[in-house]
Design an enzyme around this catalytic site. Structure first.
Site, mmCIF file in Angstrom:
data_model
loop_
_atom_site.group_PDB
_atom_site.id
_atom_site.type_symbol
_atom_site.label_atom_id
_atom_site.label_comp_id
_atom_site.label_asym_id
_atom_site.label_seq_id
_atom_site.Cartn_x
_atom_site.Cartn_y
_atom_site.Cartn_z
ATOM 1 N N LYS A 82 -23.788 40.733 -4.836
ATOM 2 C CA LYS A 82 -22.870 40.720 -5.556
ATOM 3 C C LYS A 82 -22.062 41.700 -4.909
ATOM 4 O O LYS A 82 -22.193 42.982 -4.905
ATOM 5 C CB LYS A 82 -22.836 40.994 -7.152
ATOM 6 C CG LYS A 82 -21.442 40.223 -7.407
ATOM 7 C CD LYS A 82 -21.225 40.611 -8.939
ATOM 8 C CE LYS A 82 -19.819 40.182 -9.233
ATOM 9 N NZ LYS A 82 -19.750 40.016 -10.966
ATOM 10 N N SER A 157 -17.048 36.322 -13.186
ATOM 11 C CA SER A 157 -17.147 36.961 -11.564
ATOM 12 C C SER A 157 -18.348 36.127 -10.749
ATOM 13 O O SER A 157 -17.752 36.770 -9.719
ATOM 14 C CB SER A 157 -16.000 38.322 -11.663
ATOM 15 O OG SER A 157 -17.666 39.049 -12.477
ATOM 16 N N SER A 181 -19.776 38.228 -16.479
ATOM 17 C CA SER A 181 -19.675 37.309 -15.500
ATOM 18 C C SER A 181 -21.240 36.597 -15.123
ATOM 19 O O SER A 181 -21.313 36.518 -13.132
ATOM 20 C CB SER A 181 -18.727 39.043 -14.981
ATOM 21 O OG SER A 181 -17.549 38.892 -14.908
#
Lengths: 495, 485
Positions: A82, A157, A181
């Site tokens: 990420k 996210s 997330s």
């Protein structure tokens, strides 16, 4: 145990092939890059793909294998990271314009651990800006699409990390979870996402959103893969004072297909009261599967898990911390910055133009919550509510080993559907926030698809430090569910 | 400067906030060196430049030094403590917040004892002592349209020491600072060098009717770069506030800045413009226990403090109060003195005069502290012994000490190389005495007329003739014999 679908190559099998010289790391990485080339234009999971770096690293690994020195639990395994987790040499934009072009001079602890075990960082995945969002639509660069339905969001996210796994581009990825997330996008993309106990994985190198809630964790398509990556990244780190001081147990060794004698708590907030009927039905079936595997289902209806306070308490705590954590982005030392004639207008121009709307909204809310005169009514009260969450879970875990229910109250929604309605968007995390506020380990594991073909995840929450048991419980479910290694149909097209 | 005073019916209420940089090897939350005077941005890393993704790790030496300071000031040390974030934007504050301590400081309720007139002491409360990180430095090149930021200082450990509002005059504020600096230097926690910025001070002052316990609008004064300026700025602002009140006007609660050139304070920001720092607990550093064993070890490790040392010098060593105070004023001087005494065989008083004389002169001349003076305590003790034995005059002793400092020779070597063995031979000295008498008939006549002082002039003449090598006692004795006394 059902055999995995065609496109799925588990990290564990890749590693075994590379270690024993059945495949070279170069072949693995080239195949991975080829899949990314074919799927990425449709999915948009990545913000950066490190083609040259990954191939160079594969060559190093192959040389080691040839020299007979090859080792590592992730040898030759491609891992996507990420974009709010630092990898030395690669950009780390956190999907924000304010960090465009920023290359951190160090790698996150979790990334160092992956590299030390022979893993290959293939690229940086898209996310909501600074991890703020539940759909990855808050990325300043592009939305990511759900591989199960390209018109829908992957959740967020960590949407890019979940989509990259669901599309079969990588077997494993790293995400971060502040209020859901990792788990919510895993649920929406039909993959496994694990948020460890707060402190189990060092936060060093994770760009902070809400320091007291942020946690790095793995996403993957098989529990064995996820437990392997979790074992690699967990453990103490002197650079993070909130990291747990003791070495993590071997999560892989702890996996067991049996749930004999296990008590699973069920609470209406996570089952009967869930908004979507298809989700309710799939969760009901999943609980039945757990029972068939030997677990005893215990109804916790006498316990108040306070779910109705989760969203307000979370947004006060997280935004307060975020307002402070994001103060460093002033454009003076890194990032593009916005030149202006004086100091104040440099700040307002940089932060006004380069932060996205959701980030600015949360900074304003957090600043307000911490302001003199409001601090006690908002921030301190939210901290007290947080303490109540911890106590409510402690109370519940006196009688059960886990709490199981839905990860997300709804399956993947359409792109653009909620983006203009932040309060509705915030409700996406109502079932993942409580474990975050209490710092507990929680995993989302696929439990089927709605009639529309949208994946749904079963969330299993355990008491603090019960990471190994939570993963093992999810493993037992995976073994029974027959969903291990199930990727999005789109992944099979390029199998 | 004539310091204007508060009108007789008003009294000033003064409190001081002092920041000292702790003398650690590295910064408070990273491994960068804590060193003054390096090239700009030579001591920086991802942590102290506020890169995204980094985390602070507490420097244990800074915690120990902070606790030592708290204990030296007589503070209560809590069983556990935590850090908080103080949020504000400024280019030299890389994270946009300073890690500080808000409601759980390292120490509470200490005091600094001020020596008053006639041996009385006055106790000035230390409200709190807390640990925080320093900011960097913003430099504004004159005439340029840009500023420069040096982050060497960013993250250097600071101890903030907040006095109670117990001070009642600018002079007392000055004495508090002297005593505080002395204590902190004794505890070896900081150099406390204002010129290098390792000690900084802000002053708060308000006026109230004498005898009242009310606290009125308070003015904070910043930019005080010396103890003398603290005193001057306070005196100036007391006069300003007195004038305002006398005219029936209100004193505004505000922050003012001392302007040294103009010798006045000027407004910096009003109460409305004060920052809202939005303090909240630092989530990257969990609350932690302060182990009682650590506190006890640090307490036991504190050196004898100035007041105790002063008492011992007077009571046990029999030094005059003024000499004792001069020695105890700085730990380096006091320690040097005690190492000379430890060399043995010389009276405490004699050694004291050499330390406060020759050694301090040498230090001042070379702009170093006493520990930087190249006269080993054993050598000083040896020189003092030679003087006591009558083998060296005081005057010659000074030259010997200067020679030791310059050349690194031992005391005996220096005496020999300077040819300064004292002339104690009667016959040799008699020649110089006769010559002095012959050359000064007026002094002889004055002495004979009863003027005792004239004898000193004659002794001086003998010393001069022998370039200081004459034993002054013997010279005096021979002169008296010749003068038929």
């Amino acid at each position: 145990m059902t055999s995995p679908a065609g496109a799925f190559r588990s990290a564990v099998s890749i590693r075994d092939d590379v270690v024993h010289g059945r495949r070279s790391a170069r072949e693995v990485i080239e195949e991975t890059l080829a899949r990314i080339d074919r799927l990425e234009p449709r999915v948009d999971a990545f913000l950066a793909v490190d083609r040259a770096g990954a191939l160079a690293r594969a060559a190093e690994i192959d040389a080691e294998v040839t020299a007979g020195r090859a080792q590592g639990r992730l040898l030759g395994v491609p891992v996507a990271v990420k974009d709010n987790i630092c990898v030395r040499g690669l950009p780390a934009t956190c999907a924000s314009r304010i960090l465009a072009g920023y290359h951190p001079p160090f790698s996150a602890h979790a990334v160092e651990r992956v590299l030390a075990e022979g893993g290959v960082v293939i690229g940086k995945t898209n996310c909501d800006e600074f991890g703020m969002g539940s759909s990855t639509e808050n990325s300043a660069y592009k939305p990511t699409r759900n591989p199960h339905d390209l018109e829908r969001v992957p959740g967020g996210s960590s949407g890019g990390s979940a989509a990259a796994v669901a599309a079969g581009m990588v077997p494993l990825s790293l995400g971060s979870d502040t209020g859901g997330s990792i788990r919510q996008p895993a649920s929406l993309c039909g993959v496994i996402g694990f948020k460890p106990t707060f402190g189990a994985v060092s936060r060093f190198g994770l760009v902070a959103f809400a320091s007291s809630l942020d946690q790095i964790g793995p996403l993957g398509a098989s529990l064995l893969d996820v437990a392997t990556l979790a074992s690699v990244i967990a453990g103490p780190d002197a650079r993070d004072s909130t990291a747990l001081p003791r070495p993590a147990p071997d999560f892989v060794a702890a996996l067991s297909p049996s749930l004999e004698g296990v008590r699973i708590g069920v609470h209406r907030d996570y089952v009967e009261d869930v908004a979507d009927a298809a989700v309710r039905a799939l969760i009901g079936r999943a609980l039945e599967t757990l029972r068939e595997a030997g677990a005893r289902i215990v109804h916790l209806d006498g316990v108040d898990l306070l779910s109705r306070y989760a969203v307000p308490a979370y947004y006060l705590v997280a935004n307060s911390e975020a307002s402070s954590n994001l103060a460093r982005f002033d454009g003076l030392r890194y990032g593009p910055g916005a030149g202006a004639p004086d100091l104040l207008s440099t700040y307002t121009a940089t932060r006004g133009r380069l932060f996205g709307e959701e980030v600015k909204r949360r900074i304003l809310l957090g600043t307000f919550a911490l302001s003199s005169g409001y601090h006690d009514a908002y921030y301190l009260k939210a901290l007290r509510v947080r303490r109540l969450f911890i106590e409510a879970f402690q109370e519940a875990f006196r009688n059960v080993d886990f709490i199981a229910g839905a990860t997300s109250p709804i399956p993947a929604f359409a792109l653009g559907e909620k983006i203009d309605d932040p309060v509705t968007m915030y409700q996406c995390d109502v079932l993942t926030i409580p474990a975050s506020l209490a710092g507990l380990p929680a995993v989302s594991v696929p439990c089927g698809r709605t009639p529309q073909g949208l994946p749904v995840g079963l969330q299993i929450i355990g008491p603090a430090l019960a990471d190994a048991r939570v993963l093992s419980c999810a493993f037992a479910f995976e073994q029974r569910s027959g969903l291990m290694g199930t990727l999005a149909p789109l992944a099979e097209e390029v199998a | 400067m004539t310091a204007p005073r508060a009108a007789p019916d008003l009294e000033p209420v003064i409190g001081l906030e002092v920041h000292v940089q702790l003398a650690t090897r590295s910064k408070l939350f990273c491994a960068c060196r804590n060193e003054y005077g390096a090239a700009p941005n030579a001591h920086v890393c991802p942590v102290c430049t506020g890169q995204p993704g980094v985390l602070p790790v507490l420097n244990e030496q800074a915690l120990s030094l902070g606790l030592s300071a708290a204990l030296a000031l007589g503070c209560e040390v809590p069983a556990s403590t935590k850090f908080d974030r103080k949020n504000y934007f400024y280019p030299d504050l890389p994270k946009g917040y300073q890690i500080s301590q808000y409601d759980r400081p390292l120490g509470l309720g200490g005091a600094v004892e001020l020596a008053g007139d006639g041996g009385a002491t006055r106790r000035v409360g230390v409200a709190r002592v807390h640990l925080e990180e320093d900011a960097g430095k913003t430099l504004h090149p004159p005439g340029e349209n840009y500023s420069l930021v040096d982050l060497n200082r960013a993250g250097v450990p600071l101890l903030e020491i907040v006095s109670a509002p117990d001070l009642r005059s600018p002079e007392e504020a000055h004495r508090y600072l002297v005593a505080l600096k002395r204590t902190l230097r004794y505890a070896r926690v900081s150099e406390c060098d204002m010129e290098k910025g390792s000690l900084r001070c802000d002053a708060n002052v308000s006026l109230r009717a004498r005898g009242s316990s009310a606290l009125n609008a308070r003015v904070e004064i910043k930019n005080l770069n010396s103890f003398r300026n603290v005193e001057r700025a306070l005196a100036h602002d007391i006069a300003r506030q007195t004038t305002l009140l006398a005219a029936g006007e209100a004193v505004l609660q505000e922050t003012r800045m001392w302007r040294e050139e103009e010798e006045c304070t000027a407004p910096l920001r009003s109460k409305e413009e004060e920052h809202d720092y939005r303090y909240f607990p630092e989530p990257d550093l969990p609350e932690f226990a302060i182990p009682p064993e650590l506190v006890e070890r640090l307490r036991a490790g504190l050196p004898e403090m100035p007041a105790a040392r002063l008492e011992r010098y007077i009571g046990r060593l029999g030094l005059p109060a003024e000499t004792a105070a001069a020695l105890a004023a700085d730990w380096e001087v006091a320690d040097y003195y005690e190492r000379c005494l430890a060399a043995g065989g010389v009276p405490a008083r004699a050694v004291a005069s050499f330390v406060l004389g020759a050694v301090l002169q040498e230090a001042n001349a070379r702009h170093v502290s006493v520990s930087g003076v190249n006269i080993p305590p054993a050598s000083l003790a040896e020189v003092a012994r030679l003087v006591e034995a009558g083998a060296l005059s005081h005057q010659a002793a000074r030259k010997v000490l200067a020679e030791i400092a310059a050349s690194g020779q031992s005391a005996a070597q220096a005496v020999a190389s300077l040819g300064l063995e004292q002339v104690s031979d009667r016959a040799q000295l008699a020649v110089a005495v006769d010559a002095a008498l012959a050359a000064a008939p007026v002094a002889v006549a004055q002495y004979r007329a009863g003027k005792q002082n004239a004898l000193n002039a004659l002794v001086g003449a003998v010393m001069k003739a022998t370039r200081g090598k004459a034993d002054p006692k013997l010279a005096r004795q021979l002169l008296l014999e010749r003068l038929g006394a």
